[in-house]
Design a protein around this motif. Structure first.
Motif, mmCIF file in Angstrom:
data_model
loop_
_atom_site.group_PDB
_atom_site.id
_atom_site.type_symbol
_atom_site.label_atom_id
_atom_site.label_comp_id
_atom_site.label_asym_id
_atom_site.label_seq_id
_atom_site.Cartn_x
_atom_site.Cartn_y
_atom_site.Cartn_z
ATOM 1 N N THR A 260 0.809 -1.214 0.000
ATOM 2 C CA THR A 260 0.000 0.000 0.000
ATOM 3 C C THR A 260 0.849 1.274 0.000
ATOM 4 O OG1 THR A 260 -0.199 -0.094 2.414
ATOM 5 C CG2 THR A 260 -1.952 -1.113 1.138
ATOM 6 N N THR A 261 1.973 1.304 0.698
ATOM 7 C CA THR A 261 2.882 2.460 0.756
ATOM 8 C C THR A 261 2.100 3.767 0.771
ATOM 9 O OG1 THR A 261 4.479 1.167 -0.527
ATOM 10 C CG2 THR A 261 4.988 3.488 -0.141
ATOM 11 N N ILE A 262 1.654 4.167 1.942
ATOM 12 C CA ILE A 262 0.734 5.292 2.054
ATOM 13 C C ILE A 262 1.362 6.640 1.728
ATOM 14 C CG2 ILE A 262 -0.726 4.123 3.738
ATOM 15 C CD1 ILE A 262 0.707 5.893 5.862
ATOM 16 N N VAL A 263 2.708 6.766 1.754
ATOM 17 C CA VAL A 263 3.349 8.037 1.392
ATOM 18 C C VAL A 263 3.362 8.118 -0.131
ATOM 19 C CG1 VAL A 263 5.386 9.488 1.560
ATOM 20 C CG2 VAL A 263 4.754 8.011 3.472
ATOM 21 N N GLN A 264 2.345 8.754 -0.690
ATOM 22 C CA GLN A 264 2.204 8.829 -2.139
ATOM 23 C C GLN A 264 2.970 10.009 -2.729
ATOM 24 O OE1 GLN A 264 0.115 6.695 -4.289
ATOM 25 N NE2 GLN A 264 0.471 5.389 -2.515
ATOM 26 N N ARG A 265 3.105 11.081 -1.978
ATOM 27 C CA ARG A 265 3.842 12.238 -2.480
ATOM 28 C C ARG A 265 5.330 11.919 -2.491
ATOM 29 N NH1 ARG A 265 6.490 16.790 -0.742
ATOM 30 N NH2 ARG A 265 6.406 16.106 1.422
ATOM 31 N N GLY A 266 6.001 12.210 -3.594
ATOM 32 C CA GLY A 266 7.423 11.927 -3.672
ATOM 33 C C GLY A 266 8.201 12.621 -2.569
ATOM 34 N N VAL A 267 9.238 11.966 -2.078
ATOM 35 C CA VAL A 267 10.085 12.544 -1.029
ATOM 36 C C VAL A 267 11.172 13.366 -1.704
ATOM 37 C CG1 VAL A 267 11.605 12.052 0.901
ATOM 38 C CG2 VAL A 267 9.593 10.608 0.497
ATOM 39 N N ASP A 268 11.193 14.657 -1.417
ATOM 40 C CA ASP A 268 12.102 15.580 -2.088
ATOM 41 C C ASP A 268 13.452 15.675 -1.410
ATOM 42 O OD1 ASP A 268 10.938 17.540 -4.349
ATOM 43 O OD2 ASP A 268 9.302 16.887 -3.044
ATOM 44 N N ARG A 269 14.475 15.733 -2.206
ATOM 45 C CA ARG A 269 15.821 16.026 -1.747
ATOM 46 C C ARG A 269 16.481 16.978 -2.746
ATOM 47 N NH1 ARG A 269 13.965 14.180 2.182
ATOM 48 N NH2 ARG A 269 14.705 12.433 3.456
ATOM 49 N N THR A 270 17.564 17.621 -2.324
ATOM 50 C CA THR A 270 18.329 18.510 -3.190
ATOM 51 C C THR A 270 19.785 18.074 -3.175
ATOM 52 O OG1 THR A 270 16.854 20.366 -2.680
ATOM 53 C CG2 THR A 270 18.993 20.899 -3.648
ATOM 54 N N ALA A 271 20.364 17.892 -4.352
ATOM 55 C CA ALA A 271 21.772 17.500 -4.425
ATOM 56 C C ALA A 271 22.648 18.657 -3.957
ATOM 57 C CB ALA A 271 22.136 17.109 -5.857
ATOM 58 N N VAL A 272 23.578 18.373 -3.054
ATOM 59 C CA VAL A 272 24.449 19.429 -2.537
ATOM 60 C C VAL A 272 25.764 19.500 -3.312
ATOM 61 C CG1 VAL A 272 23.435 19.347 -0.242
ATOM 62 C CG2 VAL A 272 25.381 17.875 -0.758
ATOM 63 N N THR A 273 26.090 18.462 -4.063
ATOM 64 C CA THR A 273 27.276 18.451 -4.921
ATOM 65 C C THR A 273 26.926 17.718 -6.218
ATOM 66 O OG1 THR A 273 28.124 16.342 -4.031
ATOM 67 C CG2 THR A 273 28.840 18.372 -2.931
ATOM 68 N N ASP A 274 27.756 17.869 -7.240
ATOM 69 C CA ASP A 274 27.595 17.065 -8.444
ATOM 70 C C ASP A 274 27.778 15.594 -8.075
ATOM 71 O OD1 ASP A 274 27.394 19.475 -9.746
ATOM 72 O OD2 ASP A 274 29.332 19.341 -10.763
ATOM 73 N N CYS A 275 26.981 14.732 -8.626
ATOM 74 C CA CYS A 275 27.079 13.318 -8.288
ATOM 75 C C CYS A 275 26.456 12.478 -9.402
ATOM 76 C CB CYS A 275 26.398 13.022 -6.954
ATOM 77 S SG CYS A 275 24.610 13.361 -6.964
ATOM 78 N N ARG A 276 26.585 11.189 -9.272
ATOM 79 C CA ARG A 276 25.986 10.256 -10.203
ATOM 80 C C ARG A 276 24.987 9.391 -9.446
ATOM 81 N NH1 ARG A 276 27.626 8.680 -15.227
ATOM 82 N NH2 ARG A 276 26.917 6.658 -15.991
ATOM 83 N N LEU A 277 23.806 9.251 -9.998
ATOM 84 C CA LEU A 277 22.768 8.397 -9.411
ATOM 85 C C LEU A 277 22.285 7.464 -10.509
ATOM 86 C CD1 LEU A 277 20.932 7.736 -6.970
ATOM 87 C CD2 LEU A 277 19.291 9.405 -7.876
ATOM 88 N N GLY A 278 22.601 6.183 -10.378
ATOM 89 C CA GLY A 278 22.340 5.265 -11.477
ATOM 90 C C GLY A 278 23.148 5.695 -12.684
ATOM 91 N N ASP A 279 22.491 5.921 -13.805
ATOM 92 C CA ASP A 279 23.171 6.399 -15.006
ATOM 93 C C ASP A 279 23.028 7.904 -15.196
ATOM 94 O OD1 ASP A 279 23.948 3.816 -15.683
ATOM 95 O OD2 ASP A 279 22.077 3.419 -16.762
ATOM 96 N N ALA A 280 22.400 8.584 -14.242
ATOM 97 C CA ALA A 280 22.127 10.011 -14.385
ATOM 98 C C ALA A 280 23.234 10.852 -13.758
ATOM 99 C CB ALA A 280 20.789 10.351 -13.736
ATOM 100 N N GLU A 281 23.578 11.929 -14.443
ATOM 101 C CA GLU A 281 24.551 12.893 -13.920
ATOM 102 C C GLU A 281 23.772 14.018 -13.241
ATOM 103 O OE1 GLU A 281 27.734 12.547 -13.906
ATOM 104 O OE2 GLU A 281 27.956 10.830 -15.260
ATOM 105 N N ILE A 282 23.844 14.059 -11.929
ATOM 106 C CA ILE A 282 23.105 15.038 -11.132
ATOM 107 C C ILE A 282 24.022 16.212 -10.820
ATOM 108 C CG2 ILE A 282 21.666 15.385 -9.084
ATOM 109 C CD1 ILE A 282 20.638 13.162 -10.861
ATOM 110 N N ARG A 283 23.509 17.426 -10.938
ATOM 111 C CA ARG A 283 24.284 18.626 -10.633
ATOM 112 C C ARG A 283 23.879 19.194 -9.277
ATOM 113 N NH1 ARG A 283 28.265 17.500 -13.815
ATOM 114 N NH2 ARG A 283 27.672 17.377 -16.029
#
Length: 378
Positions: A260-283
């Motif tokens: 059921t996972t009742i938390v339906q709204r996405g959990v927000d975060r902000t990248a504090v440095t450039d990083c890689r998440l999976g295959d994505a380049e996050i700034r």
């Protein structure tokens, strides 16, 4: 028809996949993480900050204090708020509340039996049980409980009336602040008194934590209880025999939370440095959203993830989050849900839906997605 899809109010969620750039409803662009491992990274790695959650950037009454120091700060500030709560919510401390929780559940089941069918299980059980537990834990005057419920309803809406939400936010903080000042002068055995005694937090900081517990500890459990019972009633062939069998109740609870996972709204975060998440380049500065329901249906982790199976061996899921912001009341939530499901199945073995399953409405416009009503009979 597979269990867990068209025959329940809990539809399939987006298939977990690579981290993807998306445009959100508020017009902002963000990276969306849906795979279990990626979501855990976003929630657990200090590269991703909780302090910039846009939910609070949009909080009504921007010049007034807002509720949320615990979920919307990073260590070491976050640790200062969480540490005294962690002391109060250890597994051992929570286990001592079992008799009181069981009494609360039994009292409401007695009232259900006396009223006779049909009843709305949301109003008869799912709402009053966690409200009474939170009220007793914090020694909140019973005559104030309806107002606290109304405050949670207002503040946890995804699209609140800004003026009303601002006034409600201010009222709740002022209400808890007055109680904290009273407990500091006259300590009791309640949670607010304990937070005062075992921390260096100021009165408004303790009030903020108290308000956070009222909102999360009540509304999230009400949603979990309602959806958990509904899930069982939509699959009457599966979990009924589990009542009273302690070693088999834990998988039932975990599968209920996962599915059921009742938390339906996405959990927000902000990248504090450039990083890689999976295959994505996050700034640095990029917004990253962790999708908990999708992560809990990741087919690489759970075979037939869209199928509800209460006999599935329990595995760690992210229904309560992960990392430094893992829900502080996780042990209490599991215990409440366990007691409710066990006692409902035992007390009302003939419990069934009073309406077709497709008439049940899952409110997904709230922080915690619960059922609007759950008509049952027996």
């Amino acid at each position: 028809m597979r269990r867990g899809e068209a025959d329940t109010p809990f539809p399939s969620v987006a298939v977990a996949g690579p981290v993807t750039r998306v445009r959100l409803a508020d017009g902002e662009h963000a990276w969306l993480a849906t795979r279990y491992d990626d979501v855990r990274t976003v929630l657990g790695d200090p590269t991703f900050s909780a302090a910039g959650d846009p939910m609070h950037r949009a909080t009504p009454g921007a010049d007034a204090p807002f509720i949320g120091r615990l979920p919307h700060t990073d260590p070491p500030e976050h640790s200062r708020y969480r540490r005294p709560l962690g002391r109060a919510f250890t597994p051992r401390r929570v286990a001592a509340w079992r008799p009181a929780i069981a009494r609360a559940v039994d009292d409401h089941l007695d009232a259900m039996a006396a009223a006779g069918p049909p009843v709305d299980l949301i109003e008869s059980l799912a709402v009053p049980v966690p409200l009474s537990v939170v009220g007793a834990l914090m020694d909140l005057p019973r005559h104030d409980w309806p107002s606290l419920r109304d405050a949670a309803t207002t503040l946890l809406s995804d699209a609140p009336d800004r003026e009303k939400a601002g006034a409600t936010n201010a009222w709740l903080l002022e209400y808890l602040h007055a109680l904290v000042a009273k407990r500091r002068a006259e300590p009791g055995s309640d949670l607010l008194s304990e937070l005062i005694e075992h921390s260096d937090l100021g009165d408004m900081e303790v009030a903020d934590l108290g308000a956070t517990l009222v909102l999360g500890g009540f509304d999230s459990l009400a949603a979990s209880i309602g959806t958990g019972v509904a899930l069982i009633l939509c699959h009457p062939d599966r979990p009924r025999a589990l009542a009273g069998e302690n070693e088999r109740l834990d998988p039932l609870v975990e599968e209920t939370l996962r599915f059921t996972t009742i938390v339906q709204r996405g959990v927000d975060r902000t990248a504090v440095t450039d990083c890689r998440l999976g295959d994505a380049e996050i700034r640095a500065g990029d917004r990253v959203v962790a999708d908990l329901p999708a992560a809990n249906r990741d087919r690489d982790r759970w075979p037939e993830a869209d199928t509800y199976d209460p006999t599935r061996p329990a595995r760690t899921n992210v229904a309560f989050g992960h990392g430094p912001h893992l829900c502080v009341g996780v042990h209490l939530a599991r215990l409440e849900l366990r007691i409710v499901l066990d006692r409902v199945l035992t007390r009302f073995p003939g419990l069934k839906l009073a309406v077709p399953a497709d008439r049940l409405v899952l409110c997904r416009d709230r922080t915690f997605a619960g059922l609007r009503e759950l008509p049952v009979t027996w």
